[in-house]
Design a protein around this motif. Structure first.
Motif, mmCIF file in Angstrom:
data_model
loop_
_atom_site.group_PDB
_atom_site.id
_atom_site.type_symbol
_atom_site.label_atom_id
_atom_site.label_comp_id
_atom_site.label_asym_id
_atom_site.label_seq_id
_atom_site.Cartn_x
_atom_site.Cartn_y
_atom_site.Cartn_z
ATOM 1 N N VAL A 317 0.818 -1.230 -0.085
ATOM 2 C CA VAL A 317 -0.091 0.093 -0.020
ATOM 3 C C VAL A 317 1.175 1.237 -0.028
ATOM 4 C CG1 VAL A 317 -1.768 1.317 1.296
ATOM 5 C CG2 VAL A 317 -2.050 -1.045 1.195
ATOM 6 N N LYS A 318 0.632 2.209 -0.876
ATOM 7 C CA LYS A 318 1.399 3.227 -1.073
ATOM 8 C C LYS A 318 0.656 4.589 -0.658
ATOM 9 C CE LYS A 318 3.598 4.786 -4.793
ATOM 10 N NZ LYS A 318 4.483 4.834 -5.685
ATOM 11 N N ILE A 319 1.041 5.302 0.248
ATOM 12 C CA ILE A 319 0.247 6.510 0.423
ATOM 13 C C ILE A 319 1.019 7.773 0.222
ATOM 14 C CG2 ILE A 319 -0.985 7.663 2.489
ATOM 15 C CD1 ILE A 319 -1.619 5.152 3.711
ATOM 16 N N LEU A 320 0.533 8.699 -0.306
ATOM 17 C CA LEU A 320 1.102 9.885 -0.606
ATOM 18 C C LEU A 320 0.543 11.248 0.093
ATOM 19 C CD1 LEU A 320 3.164 11.656 -2.183
ATOM 20 C CD2 LEU A 320 1.597 12.020 -3.945
ATOM 21 N N LEU A 321 1.203 11.861 1.193
ATOM 22 C CA LEU A 321 0.900 12.668 2.025
ATOM 23 C C LEU A 321 0.734 13.942 1.266
ATOM 24 C CD1 LEU A 321 2.047 11.965 5.506
ATOM 25 C CD2 LEU A 321 -0.287 11.676 4.721
ATOM 26 N N PRO A 322 -0.239 14.892 1.268
ATOM 27 C CA PRO A 322 -0.286 16.031 0.491
ATOM 28 C C PRO A 322 0.558 16.991 1.227
ATOM 29 C CG PRO A 322 -2.505 15.763 1.415
ATOM 30 C CD PRO A 322 -1.684 14.385 1.585
ATOM 31 N N PRO A 323 1.254 18.235 0.652
ATOM 32 C CA PRO A 323 1.962 19.149 1.475
ATOM 33 C C PRO A 323 0.952 19.801 2.135
ATOM 34 C CG PRO A 323 2.142 19.670 -0.750
ATOM 35 C CD PRO A 323 1.509 18.187 -0.748
ATOM 36 N N LEU A 324 1.044 20.861 3.166
ATOM 37 C CA LEU A 324 0.446 21.760 3.778
ATOM 38 C C LEU A 324 -0.358 22.822 2.919
ATOM 39 C CD1 LEU A 324 -1.203 22.307 6.492
ATOM 40 C CD2 LEU A 324 0.834 23.618 7.385
ATOM 41 N N ARG A 325 0.372 23.361 1.992
ATOM 42 C CA ARG A 325 0.046 24.464 1.078
ATOM 43 C C ARG A 325 -1.269 23.996 0.229
ATOM 44 N NH1 ARG A 325 4.795 22.451 -0.661
ATOM 45 N NH2 ARG A 325 4.976 21.776 -2.465
ATOM 46 N N GLU A 326 -1.538 22.599 0.125
ATOM 47 C CA GLU A 326 -2.439 22.106 -0.835
ATOM 48 C C GLU A 326 -3.758 21.713 0.227
ATOM 49 O OE1 GLU A 326 -1.062 18.599 -2.729
ATOM 50 O OE2 GLU A 326 0.332 19.777 -4.017
ATOM 51 N N ARG A 327 -3.596 22.123 1.313
ATOM 52 C CA ARG A 327 -4.842 22.107 2.081
ATOM 53 C C ARG A 327 -4.767 23.052 3.238
ATOM 54 N NH1 ARG A 327 -3.481 18.442 6.779
ATOM 55 N NH2 ARG A 327 -1.246 17.731 6.745
ATOM 56 N N PRO A 328 -5.062 24.220 2.882
ATOM 57 C CA PRO A 328 -4.858 25.258 3.990
ATOM 58 C C PRO A 328 -6.164 25.357 4.695
ATOM 59 C CG PRO A 328 -5.543 26.092 1.616
ATOM 60 C CD PRO A 328 -4.947 24.558 1.430
ATOM 61 N N GLU A 329 -7.210 24.529 4.379
ATOM 62 C CA GLU A 329 -8.629 24.533 5.125
ATOM 63 C C GLU A 329 -8.276 23.674 6.533
ATOM 64 O OE1 GLU A 329 -9.673 21.961 1.673
ATOM 65 O OE2 GLU A 329 -7.977 23.263 2.131
ATOM 66 N N ASP A 330 -7.118 22.888 6.486
ATOM 67 C CA ASP A 330 -6.769 22.191 7.613
ATOM 68 C C ASP A 330 -6.045 22.788 8.652
ATOM 69 O OD1 ASP A 330 -8.159 19.990 6.383
ATOM 70 O OD2 ASP A 330 -6.178 19.042 5.735
ATOM 71 N N ILE A 331 -5.671 24.067 8.369
ATOM 72 C CA ILE A 331 -4.754 24.836 9.103
ATOM 73 C C ILE A 331 -5.563 25.165 10.691
ATOM 74 C CG2 ILE A 331 -3.666 27.090 9.593
ATOM 75 C CD1 ILE A 331 -2.489 26.656 6.710
ATOM 76 N N PRO A 332 -6.883 25.585 10.890
ATOM 77 C CA PRO A 332 -7.283 26.016 11.831
ATOM 78 C C PRO A 332 -7.385 24.656 12.763
ATOM 79 C CG PRO A 332 -8.752 27.210 10.146
ATOM 80 C CD PRO A 332 -7.455 25.892 9.487
ATOM 81 N N LEU A 333 -7.952 23.444 12.247
ATOM 82 C CA LEU A 333 -7.967 22.529 13.133
ATOM 83 C C LEU A 333 -6.768 21.924 13.587
ATOM 84 C CD1 LEU A 333 -10.232 19.676 11.333
ATOM 85 C CD2 LEU A 333 -10.598 21.093 13.390
ATOM 86 N N ILE A 334 -5.290 22.061 12.869
ATOM 87 C CA ILE A 334 -4.224 21.769 13.352
ATOM 88 C C ILE A 334 -3.660 22.754 14.522
ATOM 89 C CG2 ILE A 334 -1.652 21.315 12.344
ATOM 90 C CD1 ILE A 334 -2.666 20.569 9.682
ATOM 91 N N VAL A 335 -3.891 23.976 14.107
ATOM 92 C CA VAL A 335 -3.406 25.073 15.206
ATOM 93 C C VAL A 335 -4.058 24.722 16.614
ATOM 94 C CG1 VAL A 335 -3.523 27.644 15.783
ATOM 95 C CG2 VAL A 335 -2.879 26.694 13.316
ATOM 96 N N GLU A 336 -5.293 24.362 16.480
ATOM 97 C CA GLU A 336 -6.186 24.104 17.690
ATOM 98 C C GLU A 336 -5.630 23.137 18.300
ATOM 99 O OE1 GLU A 336 -10.710 22.914 18.951
ATOM 100 O OE2 GLU A 336 -10.176 23.448 16.838
ATOM 101 N N ARG A 337 -5.198 21.813 17.475
ATOM 102 C CA ARG A 337 -4.565 20.886 18.273
ATOM 103 C C ARG A 337 -3.201 20.991 18.897
ATOM 104 N NH1 ARG A 337 -6.128 15.828 18.050
ATOM 105 N NH2 ARG A 337 -4.869 14.031 18.629
ATOM 106 N N PHE A 338 -2.507 22.029 18.362
ATOM 107 C CA PHE A 338 -1.079 22.550 18.764
ATOM 108 C C PHE A 338 -1.450 23.218 20.075
ATOM 109 C CE2 PHE A 338 0.993 22.869 14.427
ATOM 110 C CZ PHE A 338 1.263 21.444 14.451
ATOM 111 N N LEU A 339 -2.486 23.928 20.099
ATOM 112 C CA LEU A 339 -2.622 24.839 21.389
ATOM 113 C C LEU A 339 -3.171 23.985 22.528
ATOM 114 C CD1 LEU A 339 -4.308 28.083 20.127
ATOM 115 C CD2 LEU A 339 -2.087 27.671 20.612
#
Length: 480
Positions: A317-339
């Motif tokens: 099984v091969k999985i390609l993770l997208p770079p963060l610049r291709e999924r900016p809508e995820d940034i608020p969730l990621i930041v919330e998790r960091f906090l």
């Protein structure tokens, strides 16, 4: 044809799983509608002769027991079959038949065997019953996960929910996984999530970074060594594969593995055995392998830097993770998790110091291109949070950190081209770089508190305040 293993030995000297199973599971494509299509190779035993003719059994368990006793998985009514006649061991890329000391023996394509690897089309005779070992492709359409979280990862973007959907399906399996993606995209998080959502979750998860070990030590670190096998080997030591036995081994930066070591890894994966450096004794292992690389392994194969047979063995099984610049809508969730989870954001009493990031700050973060991906985002949030004296991170905090990073890059460039300027001017530039970097590091260590920083540095508080003003560096009490 199956590869029989001699009756005189319960194990072959060289086991090679048939290549038919090297791509047992592979991602075909992800369509625009959001569904991921996976092709699964499944196998079954089909009775073609005997009292149970027409009966079929899918081989989905790690061990399938066959015989006439009622506690078997595939119960045969043929009275010439032993109560516990044979077992078929299923790993991520092979099916290995073991005769269980049956009275009438087990025959694969007319040859009596104690053990044998199976390939599609093989005929297995037990008593008066004949099975055919059948393989077939089953295409499974996987919809994006309804969840925005998998393991320690979060994401509401279609790309990440597609990946979550795939991980939900393949994590409980035995499949070997290769994770590709740029540096900082979270490949180890994926590997850990696969392990934690598998039947092996209560066993070891061992991380081995192929890029961090000297080439002459990798074999010893992977497979272990015996005492005296090389200079410095003062005692026997288990390697990463033995440490992970029964669990999962995560081979990070697998693309950095040298060509001379790749055959040894391939041999271990094929035989399910490892040999410590300094001995010929084979040690059996039961390990699920998950790999990661920031390289394109297929390109590495084409350019001769990675063995093709090892590539196919790993890329079940091969999985390609997208770079963060291709999924900016995820940034608020990621930041919330960091906090929520970040140690930097805890007060001495354990409560959160920062509880939110302002909307304008989030928009600024979403506009950035993130060459360092999620790892860089975490660094930015921690830096911005360290200079906030309230319960939130504002756009001003984010802008300051970005400006600081740009100036660091500019200072580095200037220092590289200062050879042709007068001595006094060159010296002044070096002093300014030192002062600014020293102050920033000093303030970070002291939570941007001016009084604490002055006491640590042994510098008058007023002098530090003037330097901060000179370089435009904020602190929590710079205006006191």
């Amino acid at each position: 044809m199956a590869k029989p293993i001699p009756k005189t030995s319960t194990k072959s000297s060289k086991k090679e799983a048939p290549k038919d199973f090297e791509n047992q599971t592979q991602i075909i494509k992800t369509d625009d509608g959001g569904s991921a299509n996976i092709s699964l190779r499944k196998c079954q035993l089909s009775v073609i002769e005997g009292p149970d003719k027409g009966k079929k059994y899918s081989l989905v368990k790690s061990v399938t027991k066959v015989g006439k006793k009622e506690n078997n998985d595939f119960i045969i009514t043929d009275t010439t079959v032993s109560r516990n006649h044979l077992e078929i061991e299923y790993t991520s890329d092979s099916f290995l038949l073991h005769d269980q000391g049956s009275t009438n023996g087990t025959y694969v394509n007319g040859t009596r065997v104690k053990e044998a690897y199976l390939v599609p089309g093989d005929r297995i005779k037990v008593g008066n019953t004949v099975f055919e070992f059948v393989a077939f492709e089953e295409k499974v359409k996987i919809e994006p996960s309804a969840s925005e979280i998998f393991g320690a990862m979060v994401g509401r973007s279609l790309k990440m929910r597609q990946i979550f959907g795939i991980l939900e399906k393949i994590s409980p399996s035995l499949a070997t996984v290769v994770i590709e993606g740029e540096t900082g995209t979270g490949k180890e998080l994926v590997a850990r999530a696969i392990h934690e959502n598998s039947p092996r979750k209560n066993r070891s998860f061992v991380v081995f970074d192929c890029s961090s070990v000297a080439p002459n030590l990798i074999e010893s670190e992977l497979f272990g060594h015996e005492k005296g096998s090389f200079t410095g080997a003062v005692k026997a030591r288990r390697g990463a594969f033995e440490e992970a036995n029964g669990g999962t081994i995560f081979l990070d930066e697998i693309g950095e593995l040298t060509l001379d070591l790749q055959p040894k890894l391939l041999r271990a994966l094929e035989s399910r055995e490892i040999r410590r450096v300094g001995t010929n004794i084979q040690v059996p292992i039961d390990v699920r392998v998950v790999c990661a690389t920031n390289r394109n392994l297929k390109r590495e194969v084409n350019e001769g830097r990675f063995r093709e047979d090892l590539y196919y063995r790993l890329s079940v099984v091969k999985i390609l993770l997208p770079p963060l610049r291709e999924r900016p809508e995820d940034i608020p969730l990621i930041v919330e998790r960091f906090l929520t989870l970040g140690k930097f954001n805890r007060k001495p009493d354990g409560n959160l110091r920062l509880t939110k990031v302002d909307d304008e700050a989030l928009k600024a973060l979403q506009r950035y291109q993130w060459p360092g991906n999620v790892r860089e985002l975490q660094n930015i949030i921690e830096r911005a949070g360290s200079i906030s004296d309230k319960d939130s991170i504002t756009k001003d905090h984010v802008d300051f950190v970005f400006s600081e990073l740009e100036q660091e890059d500019e200072r580095t460039e200037k220092l590289q081209v200062m050879k042709d300027v007068p001595f006094k001017e060159a010296k002044q530039k070096v002093v300014e770089v030192f002062e600014r970097d020293y102050l920033l590091d000093l303030l970070r260590r002291n939570g941007y508190n001016l009084s604490k920083a002055a006491r640590e540095a042994g510098i008058d508080r007023k002098h530090i305040r003037n330097l901060l003003k000179k370089y435009g560096i904020p602190s929590k009490d710079a205006t006191d």
